[in-house]
Design a protein around this motif. Sequence first.
Motif, PDB file in Angstrom:
ATOM      1  N   LEU A 213       0.834  -1.195   0.000  1.00  0.00           N
ATOM      2  CA  LEU A 213       0.000   0.000   0.000  1.00  0.00           C
ATOM      3  C   LEU A 213       0.876   1.254   0.000  1.00  0.00           C
ATOM      4  CD1 LEU A 213      -2.513  -1.092   2.803  1.00  0.00           C
ATOM      5  CD2 LEU A 213      -2.717  -1.455   0.334  1.00  0.00           C
ATOM      6  N   VAL A 214       0.560   2.184  -0.893  1.00  0.00           N
ATOM      7  CA  VAL A 214       1.305   3.440  -0.983  1.00  0.00           C
ATOM      8  C   VAL A 214       0.314   4.602  -1.000  1.00  0.00           C
ATOM      9  CG1 VAL A 214       2.877   4.844  -2.360  1.00  0.00           C
ATOM     10  CG2 VAL A 214       3.199   2.361  -2.256  1.00  0.00           C
ATOM     11  N   PRO A 215       0.369   5.506  -0.038  1.00  0.00           N
ATOM     12  CA  PRO A 215      -0.549   6.669  -0.040  1.00  0.00           C
ATOM     13  C   PRO A 215      -0.256   7.616  -1.200  1.00  0.00           C
ATOM     14  CG  PRO A 215       0.401   6.309   2.141  1.00  0.00           C
ATOM     15  CD  PRO A 215       1.191   5.462   1.182  1.00  0.00           C
ATOM     16  N   LEU A 216      -1.294   8.087  -1.853  1.00  0.00           N
ATOM     17  CA  LEU A 216      -1.175   9.101  -2.898  1.00  0.00           C
ATOM     18  C   LEU A 216      -1.268  10.469  -2.230  1.00  0.00           C
ATOM     19  CD1 LEU A 216      -0.994   9.396  -6.055  1.00  0.00           C
ATOM     20  CD2 LEU A 216      -3.465   9.759  -6.003  1.00  0.00           C
ATOM     21  N   GLU A 217      -0.231  10.792  -1.460  1.00  0.00           N
ATOM     22  CA  GLU A 217      -0.168  12.043  -0.704  1.00  0.00           C
ATOM     23  C   GLU A 217       1.255  12.589  -0.769  1.00  0.00           C
ATOM     24  OE1 GLU A 217      -2.478  13.716   0.745  1.00  0.00           O
ATOM     25  OE2 GLU A 217      -4.157  12.342   1.091  1.00  0.00           O
ATOM     26  N   LEU A 232      -5.753   5.186   7.530  1.00  0.00           N
ATOM     27  CA  LEU A 232      -5.056   4.007   7.036  1.00  0.00           C
ATOM     28  C   LEU A 232      -4.635   3.021   8.126  1.00  0.00           C
ATOM     29  CD1 LEU A 232      -4.381   2.765   4.371  1.00  0.00           C
ATOM     30  CD2 LEU A 232      -2.194   3.988   4.367  1.00  0.00           C
ATOM     31  N   PRO A 233      -4.086   3.456   9.265  1.00  0.00           N
ATOM     32  CA  PRO A 233      -3.686   2.478  10.285  1.00  0.00           C
ATOM     33  C   PRO A 233      -4.822   1.558  10.728  1.00  0.00           C
ATOM     34  CG  PRO A 233      -2.716   4.607  10.768  1.00  0.00           C
ATOM     35  CD  PRO A 233      -3.683   4.832   9.642  1.00  0.00           C
ATOM     36  N   GLU A 234      -6.007   2.119  10.924  1.00  0.00           N
ATOM     37  CA  GLU A 234      -7.152   1.302  11.344  1.00  0.00           C
ATOM     38  C   GLU A 234      -7.552   0.315  10.249  1.00  0.00           C
ATOM     39  OE1 GLU A 234     -11.838   1.897  12.621  1.00  0.00           O
ATOM     40  OE2 GLU A 234     -10.448   3.582  12.776  1.00  0.00           O
ATOM     41  N   LEU A 235      -7.516   0.755   9.007  1.00  0.00           N
ATOM     42  CA  LEU A 235      -7.849  -0.136   7.901  1.00  0.00           C
ATOM     43  C   LEU A 235      -6.840  -1.265   7.765  1.00  0.00           C
ATOM     44  CD1 LEU A 235      -8.894   2.518   5.236  1.00  0.00           C
ATOM     45  CD2 LEU A 235     -10.372   0.747   6.203  1.00  0.00           C
ATOM     46  N   ILE A 236      -5.566  -0.934   7.941  1.00  0.00           N
ATOM     47  CA  ILE A 236      -4.525  -1.965   7.852  1.00  0.00           C
ATOM     48  C   ILE A 236      -4.694  -2.989   8.963  1.00  0.00           C
ATOM     49  CG2 ILE A 236      -2.037  -2.360   8.061  1.00  0.00           C
ATOM     50  CD1 ILE A 236      -1.712   0.484   6.824  1.00  0.00           C
ATOM     51  N   GLU A 237      -4.965  -2.521  10.181  1.00  0.00           N
ATOM     52  CA  GLU A 237      -5.168  -3.440  11.307  1.00  0.00           C
ATOM     53  C   GLU A 237      -6.340  -4.380  11.026  1.00  0.00           C
ATOM     54  OE1 GLU A 237      -6.063  -3.292  16.123  1.00  0.00           O
ATOM     55  OE2 GLU A 237      -5.675  -1.446  15.005  1.00  0.00           O
ATOM     56  N   ARG A 238      -7.408  -3.824  10.484  1.00  0.00           N
ATOM     57  CA  ARG A 238      -8.576  -4.654  10.160  1.00  0.00           C
ATOM     58  C   ARG A 238      -8.233  -5.703   9.112  1.00  0.00           C
ATOM     59  NH1 ARG A 238     -14.018  -2.346   7.124  1.00  0.00           N
ATOM     60  NH2 ARG A 238     -15.075  -4.349   6.847  1.00  0.00           N
ATOM     61  N   LEU A 239      -7.490  -5.305   8.093  1.00  0.00           N
ATOM     62  CA  LEU A 239      -7.108  -6.251   7.033  1.00  0.00           C
ATOM     63  C   LEU A 239      -6.211  -7.358   7.575  1.00  0.00           C
ATOM     64  CD1 LEU A 239      -6.445  -3.609   4.254  1.00  0.00           C
ATOM     65  CD2 LEU A 239      -8.186  -5.409   4.144  1.00  0.00           C
TER      66      LEU A 239
END
Length: 271
Positions: A213-217, A232-239
């Motif tokens: 995963l690479v942020p477009l920022e 993003l951290p919460e989404l990654i933890e969920r995944l």
Amino acid sequence: MKQGIIVVNHGTSDFDARQNTIEEFMLSIGDRFEDADISSAYTDGEVRRKLREISGEKIQNVKAAVLSMKERGVTHLSVITTDMIEDSGHKKIREEVSSLAGLFRDVRITKPLLSDKKDSDLAARAFFSAFNETVGDDHLVVIACDDRTVYEDQENDFLMDEVFDKPLECLEESLRGFIKNSYVASISGKRKLYKVIKEINSIEDGRKKRIVLVPLEFIAGETIENEVSRNLPELIERLREEDYDVEVIFKGLGEYDAFQRLYLKHLYDER
């Protein structure tokens, strides 16, 4: 003639991230425009407030930065934004700068990073340069804040040039010419990250999927004050809890020379 250049970003109170992105970028600009007056402006009022409370530092907003350039005798002003797509944030910056254009003999403002098909191809090449070794034969997912442009809910206005209303779809297509298994997702909008991850893992090829995963920022990281970095951290933890193999490159694109050169190209294009 006196040249002024303002770098406009959302902003962050993270000192290291600022040094590695905005400050480094301003130094790169200074190497090429040695006689220019170069400054920065942050669009996020909460970030500016936090910096005042933490260190007493007073970062200007766009209007104040433009007026300061006038006070310092700048006659030719360039505003370079770090926006990714033509969204409401970029439109607001253009409107603010345009309202003060009469103060200068010449005013230019750069387009977002992804403004046409050529931009998408150049950005895809930059992603390949920065992340190909990390991704290898696995899957790359670039994560934007939102996939919606200003073109989706309003008529084109006199400040806009060529309409490029599907920049992320175009970027995904361009990326696949360099990194075969590439996707572009977003935190908000139609193409949400979780949906894209499930789509990748539905592919039946007999192996577990590793996803980078690479942020477009321009600036990104767990302590950075933007929507991608906050969510993003919460989404990654969920995944990971669901046994997905995900790896995040939690650095902003502004930390990579390949992307800084693209922003500089936009600056040259506006001169």
